[in-house]
Motif scaffolding. Structure first.
Motif, mmCIF file in Angstrom:
data_model
loop_
_atom_site.group_PDB
_atom_site.id
_atom_site.type_symbol
_atom_site.label_atom_id
_atom_site.label_comp_id
_atom_site.label_asym_id
_atom_site.label_seq_id
_atom_site.Cartn_x
_atom_site.Cartn_y
_atom_site.Cartn_z
ATOM 1 N N ASN A 222 0.822 -1.223 -0.036
ATOM 2 C CA ASN A 222 -0.069 0.095 0.037
ATOM 3 C C ASN A 222 0.625 1.382 0.165
ATOM 4 O O ASN A 222 0.440 2.295 -0.553
ATOM 5 N N LEU A 223 1.868 1.328 0.819
ATOM 6 C CA LEU A 223 2.777 2.555 1.038
ATOM 7 C C LEU A 223 3.683 2.931 -0.135
ATOM 8 O O LEU A 223 4.041 4.109 -0.449
ATOM 9 N N ILE A 224 4.470 1.893 -0.460
ATOM 10 C CA ILE A 224 5.419 2.157 -1.495
ATOM 11 C C ILE A 224 4.788 2.744 -2.807
ATOM 12 O O ILE A 224 5.448 3.728 -3.231
ATOM 13 N N PRO A 225 3.747 2.394 -3.458
ATOM 14 C CA PRO A 225 3.129 3.049 -4.396
ATOM 15 C C PRO A 225 2.995 4.732 -4.100
ATOM 16 O O PRO A 225 3.342 5.534 -5.048
ATOM 17 N N LYS A 226 2.543 4.915 -3.042
ATOM 18 C CA LYS A 226 2.285 6.336 -2.797
ATOM 19 C C LYS A 226 3.652 7.095 -2.291
ATOM 20 O O LYS A 226 3.792 8.234 -2.774
ATOM 21 N N PHE A 227 4.524 6.445 -1.869
ATOM 22 C CA PHE A 227 5.891 6.954 -1.709
ATOM 23 C C PHE A 227 6.629 7.172 -2.910
ATOM 24 O O PHE A 227 7.031 8.405 -3.071
ATOM 25 N N PHE A 228 6.229 6.524 -4.091
ATOM 26 C CA PHE A 228 6.705 6.853 -5.323
ATOM 27 C C PHE A 228 6.140 8.219 -5.743
ATOM 28 O O PHE A 228 6.936 9.031 -6.639
#
Length: 912
Positions: A222-228
């Protein structure tokens, strides 16, 4: 005055204290209501013992929370955390009362129209969560719903920013399931809030804490795509915040995600157009590299107290089951770490490194393939080709290891000894496998080269478009990063092609030789891999020539600065920096932090950040890859900024633990010697950990520093007394590293010099050093050296013309008895007469310390209290003289009894 004392004062109203409390709590005077709100903790302390009074006070709190004056509500909210802590300790029904009366007030104030009240409620909520005073049911049913409402898209902007800030803070204070189910979806939604950049900035700044709270699986899903998305945000503050928390995010991901996704993302932040983003990225580069550390390969680990320690070597069961087998590279590192404690007589680490040399050579192909995996990420097809070539390299690596294991099994093997030998068909299987893999290897090599050509052409187009803006420092930094990436692509293409060609030629030669003479193929297998093949020629139309033409075109199309940078032979230098621990582009960027151009385009203190994180990077790479950092470390050690050298000086002892005794003696000792002659600001870093560094050296090398220790006594500024104080503390530890003769010849003079220092703090710690030297002599049976030192102390201090010296003698004698550092018969024969003679000293300060030494120390020892002791009478007579002294302080300390009257028989008397 306590509020309850104020309520107990009799007045004209003749009301009871609780009635008076209620009267002032709802007075028309705002000041009275503020006083009551501020003193609620004292009210609870006095009225919480009775249940009826307790309920009355709680009702007053609830009514007071509805006050129309914001200052009263603020005062009340500031008192709720201490009230809750007190009630938890004193009231058995605290959870119910807190949930029913106080928790609704905290939640309601989160939506208060007054900004000051909301801030007070937010701080109180965080404190209550930290103390664990909020029940899980209240968190899920009261706190989280109001935070979700405040952070909804239709919510007010100010409330939304405050709500997301609380969500980020409380993520680490509640359980994982609550964060995942209730808070994580809203956090991901807020990360993409396109209305307010303040919301996204708070999310970016606390991204690492959220990742740590939800764990690896939820982070990657969930978080890695938002981090990108945040790392590519149009606002540079978001990208800067992402760079600052990059290490925390990387820590919670798997090694595969860290290498394949986060590494290219971090490279994009390093080449960001904004200087502040690049500055934050370079500051986080070293910590991000440290997340690639593997303690098993480094042979080291971090203790609970934060110190770096050597992991004890343990036998591994990998490989063959023979009793004598070659050491793996991991075992070689561990054996070398263990040799630090074994001393120079240990030779196991040398043999392990010799045996592992062949394995390191055979693993070069595997290293190059790992580097390709991190660099060639332009398309999915390229990644597939790299993965295929990586598998091929691993097969080739296993062949070399199997051949060496077979040679080790020839010594003895129970299976071969008790059974007839089985036919060896491994060579036939390898030849059959080589025939089927030849066509696939050639195809994958050509495809990888073609994709490299495409990637290079794209980079050259970007470089050409940037030539018109070379006056901008930011553009110059981007050009440097892109040119380095282009050279890396060229180097990878050439290496991949050469490796594939070598494997193809070697396999063909082995096949032909095995068909003609199988025994000859087996016998000369190792030599054929080292000698060039006679049929290996250079084809003018090969991709290697094409790459060289591309390099020449790039040189002709860029400015002079890039021409100078690209004209340097990159192949040999880059090959010496190859490793397989971290992605190569990250290491290249870290090594470039010492470039003077970085100080102009990124940060003037970038070299200091590089020096600060260098031990972590060295721990990650391991001592087997120290050659990658050696030049950088030497460059930093000779930096013109003393802050950079100071940073290295404070961490050189940690780096010595990482590298081991051999690399330390070869590479760190010269730099250590340079720091000894540097400024005091640099020397203090070496001095603070002098013992930690010297104990890692061999005895011969350690002995060379005995004479240089005297240089620490002289400082650039004589007022820098803390420098000399630190020297005395380190010398106390260093005593154990040298024999008594060296201590007497070298360290004794330093101790006596420090005892005469102008600053009293330095003198007192130096007296302890003198006592430690005496203990060193007698513990090692060097009684003659101890006696000589005692005579020198008597001459230097007892007969000193200054009263400070005579007072020091009394303190030394007292410390000698307390520490029991010498036999008691030596003490009463050589030191006691001189000590008792101080009773007639004209200075009261000397007699005061003598009274303390006799009354509080000597007379408490069993030896001096035993009946018939010939020295007891002399001591008691001296004490009586001091008790009748004309100075009141002397008489007081000679008369006062010690706190502890129990007499213990110690080792001091046993030695007699």
């Amino acid at each position: 005055m306590r509020i309850t004392a104020f309520l107990d004062i009799p007045g004209q109203d003749n009301l009871a204290p609780l009635a008076r409390l209620e009267k002032y709590a709802f007075s028309d005077n705002i000041f009275n209501r503020q006083i009551i709100a501020r003193g609620l903790l004292d009210v609870f302390r006095d009225f919480s013992h009775n249940d009826e009074d307790y309920l009355i006070v709680m009702a007053i709190v609830v009514r007071l929370s509805e006050d129309t004056e914001p200052t009263v509500r603020t005062e009340l909210m500031e008192q709720i955390p201490p009230i809750a802590i007190f009630l938890q300790e004193s009231r058995p029904n605290f959870p119910t009362a807190f949930s029913e009366y106080l928790m609704p007030i905290v939640v309601r104030y989160l939506t208060d129209p007054n900004n000051q009240v909301r801030k007070a409620s937010q701080e109180s909520l965080v404190i209550l969560l930290e103390q664990g005073l909020v029940a899980q049911n209240d968190i899920e049913n009261k706190v989280c719903p109001i935070l979700l409402d405040l952070s909804a898209p239709e919510s007010d902007d100010e409330y939304k920013v405050e709500a997301v800030n609380i969500i980020c803070k409380m993520a680490s204070m509640v359980n994982k399931s609550t964060v995942e189910c209730l808070l994580l979806p809203r956090f991901c939604e807020l990360c993409g809030d396109g209305k307010l950049f303040q919301v996204r900035k708070v999310c970016a700044a606390n991204f690492g804490d959220i990742c740590n709270a939800v764990g690896q699986e939820a982070t990657e899903k969930n978080l890695i795509p938002k981090f990108f998305e945040l790392c590519s945000d149009s606002v540079w503050g978001m990208r800067k915040a992402c760079a600052e928390c990059f290490m925390a995010v990387s820590y919670t991901t798997s090694p595969e995600v860290r290498r394949s996704k986060l590494s290219p993302l971090f490279i994009s932040l390093i080449s960001d157009p904004c200087r502040w983003v690049r500055q934050a990225a370079f500051q986080s580069l070293g910590p991000f590299i440290s997340t690639f550390a593997n303690p098993s390969s480094a042979g080291l680990y971090i203790c609970e107290d934060g110190t770096l320690s050597i992991r004890p070597s343990s036998p591994h069961s990998t490989g063959s089951n023979t009793s004598t087998r070659p050491c793996s590279s991991e075992e070689a590192v561990e054996n070398n770490s263990a040799s630090l404690t074994e001393g120079p007589s240990s030779t196991s680490c040398i043999s392990c490194f010799e045996n592992s040399a062949a394995q390191e050579e055979s693993a070069v192909a595997h290293v190059n393939c790992e580097i390709d995996l991190t660099r060639l990420t332009q398309s999915d097809h390229v990644g597939t080709c790299v993965a295929q070539s990586m598998n091929d390299c691993q097969v080739h690596n296993r062949r070399g290891i199997n051949s060496r294991v077979q040679s080790a099994e020839d010594v003895f093997n129970t299976f071969l000894y008790w059974r007839p030998p089985l036919p060896d068909i491994s060579r036939d299987l390898e030849l059959l496998q080589c025939k089927t893999e030849t066509h696939e290897e050639s195809c994958s090599a050509s495809e990888a080269l073609c994709n490299n050509c495409v990637a290079s052409s794209e980079i050259k187009k970007v470089l050409q478009s940037l030539q018109e803006h070379m006056d901008d420092p930011d553009v110059q930094a981007q050009v440097q990063v892109l040119s380095a990436a282009l050279r890396a692509a060229h180097l990878d293409s050439v290496n991949d092609y050469e490796i594939k060609q070598d494997e193809e030629v070697n396999s063909n030669n082995q096949e032909e030789a095995s068909v003609l003479d199988p025994s000859h193929s087996t016998r000369n297998e190792s030599t054929q891999s080292l000698l060039p093949s006679p049929g290996e020629t250079v084809n003018p139309s090969s991709p290697t020539v094409i790459k060289n033409v591309d390099v020449e075109q790039l040189l002709n199309g860029t400015d002079k600065a890039l021409e100078i940078e690209d004209n340097e032979p990159p192949f040999e230098e880059d090959k010496s920096k190859l490793q397989d621990i971290i992605p190569q582009p990250l290491l290249d960027q870290y090594l470039s932090m010492t470039d003077p151009a970085r100080a102009q385009t990124v940060d003037t203190e970038i070299a200091k950040h590089c020096a600060y994180s260098l031990p972590g990077v060295a721990l990650t790479l391991g001592r087997q890859n120290w050659h990658c950092l050696k030049d950088t470390y030497e460059t930093l050690a000779s930096d013109v900024q003393w802050k950079v050298r100071r940073t290295l000086a404070f961490s050189i002892h940690e780096l010595a633990v990482i590298l081991g005794d051999q690399l330390t003696a070869a590479d760190l000792v010269p730099i250590f010697n340079g720091f000894l002659k540097d400024l005091d600001e640099v020397r203090i870093g070496v001095l603070k950990h002098l013992y930690d560094f010297l104990k890692l050296l061999h005895a011969d090398k350690r002995r060379e520093y005995l004479y240089q220790l005297q240089e620490f006594v002289v400082t650039d500024n004589s007022r820098n007394w803390r420098f000399r104080y630190e020297l005395a503390e380190q010398l106390i530890l260093i005593l154990e590293l040298y024999n008594p003769n060296d201590v007497y010849d070298y360290l004794r003079h330093i101790a006596l010099t420090l005892c005469s220092d102008k600053v009293s703090e330095v003198r007192w710690i130096s007296f302890k050093l003198v006592v430690a030297i005496l203990q060193k002599f007698y513990a090692n049976k060097a009684n003659s050296l101890g006696l000589n030192f005692i005579n020198e102390l008597i001459v230097t201090f007892r007969h000193c013309s200054k009263w400070i010296g005579r007072q020091a003698f009394a303190f030394i004698c007292q410390a000698v008895v307390e520490e029991e550092c010498m036999p008691v018969n030596h003490f009463v024969e050589h030191l006691l007469p001189s000590l008792l003679s101080l009773a007639s000293d004209p200075v009261p300060n000397v007699r005061v310390l003598l009274a303390k030494a006799l009354r509080q120390t000597l007379l408490e020892k069993a030896y001096f209290r035993s009946v018939g002791n010939p020295h007891l009478e002399a001591v008691e007579e001296t004490v009586l003289v001091l008790q009748a002294d004309r100075d009141q302080d002397v008489a007081f300390f000679a008369t006062i009894k010690p706190k502890h009257h129990t007499v213990h028989i110690t080792s001091l008397e046993k030695q007699n």
